[in-house]
Design a protein around this motif. Structure first.
Motif, PDB file in Angstrom:
ATOM      1  N   ALA A 172      45.177  40.399  46.596  1.00  0.00           N
ATOM      2  CA  ALA A 172      45.768  39.104  46.195  1.00  0.00           C
ATOM      3  C   ALA A 172      45.671  38.888  44.690  1.00  0.00           C
ATOM      4  O   ALA A 172      45.304  37.800  44.228  1.00  0.00           O
ATOM      5  N   ILE A 173      46.042  39.900  43.925  1.00  0.00           N
ATOM      6  CA  ILE A 173      45.822  39.864  42.485  1.00  0.00           C
ATOM      7  C   ILE A 173      46.571  38.722  41.806  1.00  0.00           C
ATOM      8  O   ILE A 173      46.029  38.031  40.937  1.00  0.00           O
ATOM      9  N   VAL A 174      47.815  38.483  42.223  1.00  0.00           N
ATOM     10  CA  VAL A 174      48.587  37.419  41.579  1.00  0.00           C
ATOM     11  C   VAL A 174      48.058  36.048  42.003  1.00  0.00           C
ATOM     12  O   VAL A 174      47.853  35.154  41.161  1.00  0.00           O
ATOM     13  N   ALA A 175      47.822  35.870  43.288  1.00  0.00           N
ATOM     14  CA  ALA A 175      47.347  34.573  43.788  1.00  0.00           C
ATOM     15  C   ALA A 175      45.985  34.216  43.200  1.00  0.00           C
ATOM     16  O   ALA A 175      45.749  33.066  42.788  1.00  0.00           O
ATOM     17  N   LYS A 176      45.082  35.176  43.152  1.00  0.00           N
ATOM     18  CA  LYS A 176      43.746  34.895  42.631  1.00  0.00           C
ATOM     19  C   LYS A 176      43.767  34.653  41.117  1.00  0.00           C
ATOM     20  O   LYS A 176      42.959  33.865  40.605  1.00  0.00           O
ATOM     21  N   THR A 177      44.694  35.313  40.433  1.00  0.00           N
ATOM     22  CA  THR A 177      44.814  35.068  38.988  1.00  0.00           C
ATOM     23  C   THR A 177      45.307  33.654  38.730  1.00  0.00           C
ATOM     24  O   THR A 177      44.783  32.950  37.859  1.00  0.00           O
ATOM     25  N   ARG A 178      46.298  33.231  39.500  1.00  0.00           N
ATOM     26  CA  ARG A 178      46.776  31.845  39.356  1.00  0.00           C
ATOM     27  C   ARG A 178      45.636  30.860  39.629  1.00  0.00           C
ATOM     28  O   ARG A 178      45.479  29.868  38.908  1.00  0.00           O
ATOM     29  N   GLN A 179      44.870  31.127  40.671  1.00  0.00           N
ATOM     30  CA  GLN A 179      43.773  30.237  41.033  1.00  0.00           C
ATOM     31  C   GLN A 179      42.719  30.190  39.924  1.00  0.00           C
ATOM     32  O   GLN A 179      42.196  29.119  39.596  1.00  0.00           O
ATOM     33  N   SER A 180      42.417  31.318  39.320  1.00  0.00           N
ATOM     34  CA  SER A 180      41.418  31.365  38.248  1.00  0.00           C
ATOM     35  C   SER A 180      41.878  30.634  37.003  1.00  0.00           C
ATOM     36  O   SER A 180      41.077  30.015  36.299  1.00  0.00           O
ATOM     37  N   ILE A 181      43.175  30.703  36.747  1.00  0.00           N
ATOM     38  CA  ILE A 181      43.715  30.002  35.574  1.00  0.00           C
ATOM     39  C   ILE A 181      43.625  28.499  35.758  1.00  0.00           C
ATOM     40  O   ILE A 181      43.285  27.746  34.842  1.00  0.00           O
ATOM     41  N   GLY A 182      43.953  28.073  36.979  1.00  0.00           N
ATOM     42  CA  GLY A 182      43.915  26.635  37.252  1.00  0.00           C
ATOM     43  C   GLY A 182      44.923  25.890  36.390  1.00  0.00           C
ATOM     44  O   GLY A 182      46.039  26.352  36.164  1.00  0.00           O
ATOM     45  N   THR A 183      44.513  24.749  35.893  1.00  0.00           N
ATOM     46  CA  THR A 183      45.412  23.924  35.065  1.00  0.00           C
ATOM     47  C   THR A 183      45.020  23.931  33.601  1.00  0.00           C
ATOM     48  O   THR A 183      45.670  23.287  32.779  1.00  0.00           O
ATOM     49  N   GLY A 184      43.974  24.653  33.258  1.00  0.00           N
ATOM     50  CA  GLY A 184      43.516  24.658  31.869  1.00  0.00           C
ATOM     51  C   GLY A 184      44.171  25.739  31.043  1.00  0.00           C
ATOM     52  O   GLY A 184      44.983  26.534  31.526  1.00  0.00           O
ATOM     53  N   LEU A 191      40.352  37.245  33.756  1.00  0.00           N
ATOM     54  CA  LEU A 191      40.419  38.610  33.247  1.00  0.00           C
ATOM     55  C   LEU A 191      39.499  39.597  33.967  1.00  0.00           C
ATOM     56  O   LEU A 191      39.932  40.723  34.252  1.00  0.00           O
ATOM     57  N   PRO A 192      38.245  39.255  34.295  1.00  0.00           N
ATOM     58  CA  PRO A 192      37.373  40.242  34.944  1.00  0.00           C
ATOM     59  C   PRO A 192      37.937  40.762  36.270  1.00  0.00           C
ATOM     60  O   PRO A 192      37.867  41.967  36.542  1.00  0.00           O
ATOM     61  N   TYR A 193      38.503  39.881  37.096  1.00  0.00           N
ATOM     62  CA  TYR A 193      39.018  40.330  38.391  1.00  0.00           C
ATOM     63  C   TYR A 193      40.228  41.237  38.206  1.00  0.00           C
ATOM     64  O   TYR A 193      40.380  42.253  38.908  1.00  0.00           O
ATOM     65  N   ALA A 194      41.111  40.909  37.266  1.00  0.00           N
ATOM     66  CA  ALA A 194      42.276  41.757  37.000  1.00  0.00           C
ATOM     67  C   ALA A 194      41.838  43.133  36.512  1.00  0.00           C
ATOM     68  O   ALA A 194      42.383  44.167  36.935  1.00  0.00           O
ATOM     69  N   THR A 195      40.864  43.162  35.631  1.00  0.00           N
ATOM     70  CA  THR A 195      40.359  44.430  35.105  1.00  0.00           C
ATOM     71  C   THR A 195      39.721  45.268  36.210  1.00  0.00           C
ATOM     72  O   THR A 195      39.963  46.476  36.333  1.00  0.00           O
ATOM     73  N   GLU A 196      38.916  44.620  37.032  1.00  0.00           N
ATOM     74  CA  GLU A 196      38.245  45.301  38.138  1.00  0.00           C
ATOM     75  C   GLU A 196      39.252  45.858  39.142  1.00  0.00           C
ATOM     76  O   GLU A 196      39.128  46.996  39.626  1.00  0.00           O
ATOM     77  N   THR A 197      40.275  45.063  39.468  1.00  0.00           N
ATOM     78  CA  THR A 197      41.272  45.479  40.456  1.00  0.00           C
ATOM     79  C   THR A 197      42.128  46.619  39.918  1.00  0.00           C
ATOM     80  O   THR A 197      42.472  47.552  40.655  1.00  0.00           O
ATOM     81  N   ALA A 198      42.491  46.560  38.635  1.00  0.00           N
ATOM     82  CA  ALA A 198      43.264  47.650  38.033  1.00  0.00           C
ATOM     83  C   ALA A 198      42.470  48.948  38.086  1.00  0.00           C
ATOM     84  O   ALA A 198      43.023  50.014  38.407  1.00  0.00           O
ATOM     85  N   GLN A 199      41.195  48.895  37.780  1.00  0.00           N
ATOM     86  CA  GLN A 199      40.355  50.093  37.821  1.00  0.00           C
ATOM     87  C   GLN A 199      40.233  50.624  39.245  1.00  0.00           C
ATOM     88  O   GLN A 199      40.308  51.838  39.478  1.00  0.00           O
ATOM     89  N   GLU A 200      40.070  49.719  40.202  1.00  0.00           N
ATOM     90  CA  GLU A 200      39.979  50.133  41.596  1.00  0.00           C
ATOM     91  C   GLU A 200      41.278  50.782  42.065  1.00  0.00           C
ATOM     92  O   GLU A 200      41.271  51.803  42.757  1.00  0.00           O
ATOM     93  N   GLY A 201      42.421  50.192  41.668  1.00  0.00           N
ATOM     94  CA  GLY A 201      43.710  50.765  42.029  1.00  0.00           C
ATOM     95  C   GLY A 201      43.904  52.140  41.424  1.00  0.00           C
ATOM     96  O   GLY A 201      44.442  53.053  42.060  1.00  0.00           O
ATOM     97  N   LEU A 202      43.461  52.298  40.169  1.00  0.00           N
ATOM     98  CA  LEU A 202      43.567  53.588  39.499  1.00  0.00           C
ATOM     99  C   LEU A 202      42.740  54.650  40.217  1.00  0.00           C
ATOM    100  O   LEU A 202      43.209  55.773  40.448  1.00  0.00           O
TER     101      LEU A 202
END
Length: 301
Positions: A172-184, A191-202
């Motif tokens: 759920a990389i896109v959904a979780k990124t939106r959630q982490s961004i929130g409204t601020g 960034l940490p989850y995206a980095t971790e997921t990209a490495q895992e996918g690689l």
């Protein structure tokens, strides 16, 4: 509804490949498959009468009439496709978008030959057979190259679908990124989850897989967003999600179409009911001997 969704999916695909050079459902490296396709169509073209008029169904970028026309400059080549937005037609080929195979906008007995490569099986084959019979002149020939459910094209796309769904659904990389961004405006929590997921996918799927490409695109978007702003990030996330969802939809359609193509008897019976007879049915293989398509030649009595 299904036709509308597939039209939208293929329309997005051809809009993204408007400059041509797309390999359709094939990996870009599979040149052996393309060479085998060309060879099959050249053999079919040799049987078409001189100065004939040809119609290619689900033509996409018009590659089949372009291949045929390269050897047969005497032919008048036309193509139709369900997608409204298509790449520029190849030289000598007239292409019309937004045309379903089940409702061809041509007079009866308008064409001497009808072709389709990985297209006929996506439609309502009984209705398409009836339309082919209507627009084809007596004695006209039909060439259909169709997917095989057990072939490498379907296998490749099944793998891509699993990787796309891993990134979009399991992680759920896109959904979780939106959630982490929130409204601020602070993008750093995502960034940490995206980095971790990209490495895992690689590590799991490799650099050429969508399981790496999607989270890596999200990671880079977040880095660029520090300067471009939150709205840029949200817009880009939407685009990433839409493109990935589009590919999943096309792969699902491919799998359904391959099942239709594998039921060859139903297809042949549908043509027989219109007065069209089977001439030849063969398997198309690449240079390694791997079967990737079926090729059916028919004629209108």
């Amino acid at each position: 509804m299904a036709q509308a969704s597939e039209q939208a999916a293929w329309n997005m695909f051809w809009e993204q490949n408007a400059r041509g050079g797309s390999s359709g459902c094939l990996p870009h490296s599979w040149q052996a498959i393309e060479q085998a396709q060309k060879k099959a169509w050249q053999a079919f073209a040799a049987q078409i009468p001189k100065n004939a008029k040809l119609l290619d169904l689900a033509t996409g970028d018009g590659r089949v009439p372009a291949w045929i026309g390269a050897d047969r400059a005497d032919l008048e080549c036309h193509g139709v496709d369900l997608a409204p937005s298509l790449p520029p037609a190849p030289p000598g080929v007239t292409v019309r978008g937004g045309v379903p195979m089940e409702e061809l906008p041509f007079e009866a007995a308008s064409f001497d030959a009808v072709t389709s490569q990985f297209g006929f099986e996506y439609g309502d084959t009984a209705r398409v057979a009836t339309e082919i019979a209507r627009v084809l002149k007596p004695g006209g020939g039909i060439g259909l190259m169709m997917h095989r459910g057990d072939g490498p094209i379907v296998a490749h796309n099944r793998t891509r679908r699993a990787q796309l769904e891993w990134a979009l659904e399991e992680k759920a990389i896109v959904a979780k990124t939106r959630q982490s961004i929130g409204t601020g405006s602070d993008l750093s929590p995502a960034l940490p989850y995206a980095t971790e997921t990209a490495q895992e996918g690689l590590e799991q799927f490799g650099e050429s897989s969508p399981a790496w490409e999607i989270p890596e695109a999200v990671r880079r978007t977040l880095l660029m967003g520090a300067r471009a702003g939150r709205q840029f990030v949200l817009d880009t996330l939407n685009a990433i999600e839409a493109q990935a969802g589009n590919e999943i939809g096309r792969i699902k359609a491919l799998i359904r179409a391959s099942a239709v193509a594998d039921d060859r008897q139903t297809i042949e019976d549908g043509f027989a009911s219109t007065g069209i007879e089977l001439v030849e049915s063969k398997t198309i293989e690449d240079e390694t001997g791997t079967a990737f398509a079926g090729f059916v030649v028919l004629t209108k009595g």
